[in-house]
Design an enzyme around this catalytic site. Structure first.
Site, PDB file in Angstrom:
ATOM      1  N   LYS A  96      -3.809 -17.551   3.810  1.00 19.47           N
ATOM      2  CA  LYS A  96      -4.718 -18.012   3.057  1.00 19.47           C
ATOM      3  C   LYS A  96      -4.335 -18.308   1.423  1.00 19.47           C
ATOM      4  O   LYS A  96      -5.212 -18.807   1.335  1.00 19.47           O
ATOM      5  CB  LYS A  96      -5.449 -16.941   3.116  1.00 19.47           C
ATOM      6  N   ASP A 144      -9.903 -11.741  -0.616  1.00 15.22           N
ATOM      7  CA  ASP A 144      -9.295 -10.982  -1.774  1.00 15.22           C
ATOM      8  C   ASP A 144      -8.220 -10.763  -1.029  1.00 15.22           C
ATOM      9  O   ASP A 144      -6.845 -10.419  -2.149  1.00 15.22           O
ATOM     10  CB  ASP A 144      -9.960  -9.951  -2.054  1.00 15.22           C
TER      11      ASP A 144
HETATM   12  P1  NAD Z   1     -13.737 -15.581  12.947  1.00 17.59           P
HETATM   13  O1  NAD Z   1     -12.439 -15.227  12.868  1.00 17.59           O
HETATM   14  O2  NAD Z   1     -14.697 -14.774  12.351  1.00 17.59           O
HETATM   15  O3  NAD Z   1     -13.779 -16.930  12.632  1.00 17.59           O
HETATM   16  C1  NAD Z   1     -13.216 -17.688  12.457  1.00 17.59           C
HETATM   17  C2  NAD Z   1     -13.402 -19.400  13.238  1.00 17.59           C
HETATM   18  O4  NAD Z   1     -13.363 -20.191  13.070  1.00 17.59           O
HETATM   19  C3  NAD Z   1     -13.908 -19.377  15.080  1.00 17.59           C
HETATM   20  O5  NAD Z   1     -15.705 -19.754  15.103  1.00 17.59           O
HETATM   21  C4  NAD Z   1     -12.751 -20.072  15.426  1.00 17.59           C
HETATM   22  O6  NAD Z   1     -13.128 -21.041  16.668  1.00 17.59           O
HETATM   23  C5  NAD Z   1     -12.850 -21.289  14.296  1.00 17.59           C
HETATM   24  N1  NAD Z   1     -11.666 -22.196  14.721  1.00 17.59           N
HETATM   25  C6  NAD Z   1     -10.543 -21.337  14.413  1.00 17.59           C
HETATM   26  N2  NAD Z   1      -9.112 -22.176  14.267  1.00 17.59           N
HETATM   27  C7  NAD Z   1      -9.599 -22.989  14.304  1.00 17.59           C
HETATM   28  C8  NAD Z   1      -9.328 -24.534  14.078  1.00 17.59           C
HETATM   29  N3  NAD Z   1      -7.836 -25.065  13.896  1.00 17.59           N
HETATM   30  N4  NAD Z   1      -9.872 -25.473  14.561  1.00 17.59           N
HETATM   31  C9  NAD Z   1     -11.146 -25.515  14.382  1.00 17.59           C
HETATM   32  N5  NAD Z   1     -11.850 -24.307  13.756  1.00 17.59           N
HETATM   33  C10 NAD Z   1     -11.037 -23.068  14.274  1.00 17.59           C
HETATM   34  O7  NAD Z   1     -13.987 -15.628  10.841  1.00 17.59           O
HETATM   35  P2  NAD Z   1     -14.306 -15.267   9.800  1.00 17.59           P
HETATM   36  O8  NAD Z   1     -14.254 -13.569   9.507  1.00 17.59           O
HETATM   37  O9  NAD Z   1     -16.412 -15.517  10.090  1.00 17.59           O
HETATM   38  O10 NAD Z   1     -13.855 -15.753   8.202  1.00 17.59           O
HETATM   39  C11 NAD Z   1     -14.314 -17.179   8.593  1.00 17.59           C
HETATM   40  C12 NAD Z   1     -13.378 -17.290   6.521  1.00 17.59           C
HETATM   41  O11 NAD Z   1     -13.685 -16.178   5.544  1.00 17.59           O
HETATM   42  C13 NAD Z   1     -11.832 -17.109   7.604  1.00 17.59           C
HETATM   43  O12 NAD Z   1     -10.986 -17.763   6.239  1.00 17.59           O
HETATM   44  C14 NAD Z   1     -11.272 -15.659   6.582  1.00 17.59           C
HETATM   45  O13 NAD Z   1     -10.013 -16.306   6.230  1.00 17.59           O
HETATM   46  C15 NAD Z   1     -12.420 -15.963   5.117  1.00 17.59           C
HETATM   47  N6  NAD Z   1     -12.934 -14.031   4.673  1.00 17.59           N
HETATM   48  C16 NAD Z   1     -13.424 -13.434   6.127  1.00 17.59           C
HETATM   49  C17 NAD Z   1     -13.442 -12.430   5.570  1.00 17.59           C
HETATM   50  C18 NAD Z   1     -13.951 -10.423   6.535  1.00 17.59           C
HETATM   51  O14 NAD Z   1     -13.788  -9.848   6.278  1.00 17.59           O
HETATM   52  N7  NAD Z   1     -14.038 -11.412   8.146  1.00 17.59           N
HETATM   53  C19 NAD Z   1     -13.544 -11.793   4.036  1.00 17.59           C
HETATM   54  C20 NAD Z   1     -13.293 -12.656   3.602  1.00 17.59           C
HETATM   55  C21 NAD Z   1     -12.808 -14.289   3.755  1.00 17.59           C
END
Ligand code: NAD
Ligand code: TYD
Length: 371
Positions: free
Chosen positions: A163, A134
């Protein structure tokens, strides 16, 4: 179905994979680079399942990605791999541009080439599900308006701008090339296996060690919190029932000020792990001149985040109305489960405290006294 998940070793990706393996018959291939945020321990409960496999691949490496598509032949794809922490994006935006923008572009191109060669019915049923935030909508300055799927994009941080860029690419690949895409924009998640650079796990772990609880600015910023397993269910629902080309906002109807979240965590800890039974934390507090009677004494107001978004709040009525999803957890039930999980899983926490994580904390908070 064969589901390719990128970023499956992260906080949300691992919840998605555990959900798919535990509650469906589908197979999963997890593609993850294993950055500091990726942790295969979060998948220990499913890693021996014959429907699960892992490939350590960087989504910026197009040849390696193409190889995974060729070998696994996915029916659908869920794209969660990203750099995800706002403070890190302020400190060093380059990795956010690389992974979130260039990596998503690579994935779109590899998926498009693969999809173009699929025969029917697989071509029509293929889905590229892009998981976003968001934060692309910027922030709200009143107390009542909500982000809808029609809210214009106005990102504030390098993270949210990267994003937003990736969302635009996904939308363009649908319109220009016809790639069957889905986008979800979700509010702040919390729950088990959350990396302790983010507010909730950082506060829990610092409190348990009697260390300061850093609250940025006045702590009056508002976030809309969603329990991670509710998000995982929403993502599966969108993947399987969402309309191609559509965006769905996902949120928990749990708007809280940061300071209230921190105080709630302190009072749950006072109940579940009273300071009287936590001698190490108590001693650390006394050494800092605190009474050591309640975790709230540890709250420490620190310098605000540059460009700090004031309020996020999601209107999730579209996904509720069209796909029948709504959260199971209230904030009160989810936050209690989360604190209990961190109390029950000290070994998960110990193992992620690598040198890289420690040096980030030292750099971010200065004195090396956190977590
Ligand atoms: P996180 O940082 O916990 O995990 C990200 C994962 O992506 C990790 O396992 C990392 O090793 C992997 N990664 C990073 N760069 C990479 C690359 N170049 N190639 C392959 N793998 C790679 O993130 P999260 O909190 O689990 O978020 C996951 C998704 O959800 C993201 O796209 C984030 O923008 C979105 N999101 C997160 C939230 C939140 O509150 N955490 C809310 C809304 C959306
Ligand atoms: P965070 O968990 O980093 O998520 P996001 O920035 O994506 O919303 O931060 C949540 C809120 O908590 C945000 O307003 C910043 C604030 N915050 C603190 O006050 N202290 C901290 O140490 C951290 C990490 C965040």
């Amino acid at each position: 179905m064969k589901i390719l998940v990128t970023g499956g070793a992260g906080f949300i990706g691992s919840a998605v994979i555990r959900h798919i393996i535990d509650h469906t018959e589908h197979s999963v291939c997890n593609v993850d680079k294993l950055t500091y945020a990726g942790n295969l321990e979060s998948l220990a409960s499913v890693s021996d399942n014959e429907r699960y496999c892992f490939r350590r691949v960087d989504i910026c490496n197009r040849a390696a990605l193409a190889e995974v598509f060729h070998e696994f032949r996915p029916d659908v794809l869920m794209h969660l791999a990203a750099e995800s922490h706002v403070d890190r994006s302020i400190d060093g935006p380059a990795a956010f541009i690389e992974t979130n923008i260039v990596g998503t572009y690579n994935l779109l191109e590899v998926a498009r080439e693969y999809w173009n060669k699929l025969g029917e019915p697989n071509k029509s049923t293929f889905r590229f599900h892009h998981i976003s935030t968001d934060e692309v909508y910027g922030d709200l300055h009143d107390t009542s308006s909500l982000f809808t799927e029609a809210t214009p994009y106005a990102p504030s941080s390098p993270y949210s701008a990267s994003k937003a860029s990736s969302d635009h690419l996904v939308r363009a690949w649908k319109r220009t090339y016809g790639l069957p895409t889905l986008i979800t924009n979700c509010s702040n998640n919390y729950g088990p296996y959350h990396f302790p650079e983010k507010l909730i796990p950082l506060i829990i772990l610092n409190a348990l060690q009697g260390k300061p609880l850093p609250v940025y600015g006045k702590g009056d910023q508002v976030r809309d919190w969603l329990y991670v397993e509710d998000h995982a269910r929403a993502l599966y629902q969108v993947l399987t029932c969402g309309q191609v080309g559509e965006t769905y906002n996902v949120g928990g109807h749990n708007e809280k000020k940061n300071i209230d979240v921190v105080k709630t965590l302190c009072s749950i800890l006072d109940e579940l792990k009273p300071l009287a039974s936590n001698t190490a934390a108590c001693a650390a507090m006394r050494a800092s001149g605190l009474e050591g009677k309640a975790y709230e004494e540890l709250i420490s107001y620190v310098k605000d985040r540059p460009g700090h978004d004031q309020r996020y709040a999601i209107d999730a009525s579209k996904i509720e109305r069209e796909l029948g999803w709504k959260p199971d957890e209230t904030f009160e039930s989810g936050i209690r489960k989360t604190v209990q999980w961190y109390l029950d899983n000290p070994s998960w926490v110990e193992r992620i405290k690598s040198g890289a994580y420690q040096s980030w904390l030292d750099k971010q908070y200065g004195d090396g006294s956190q977590a």
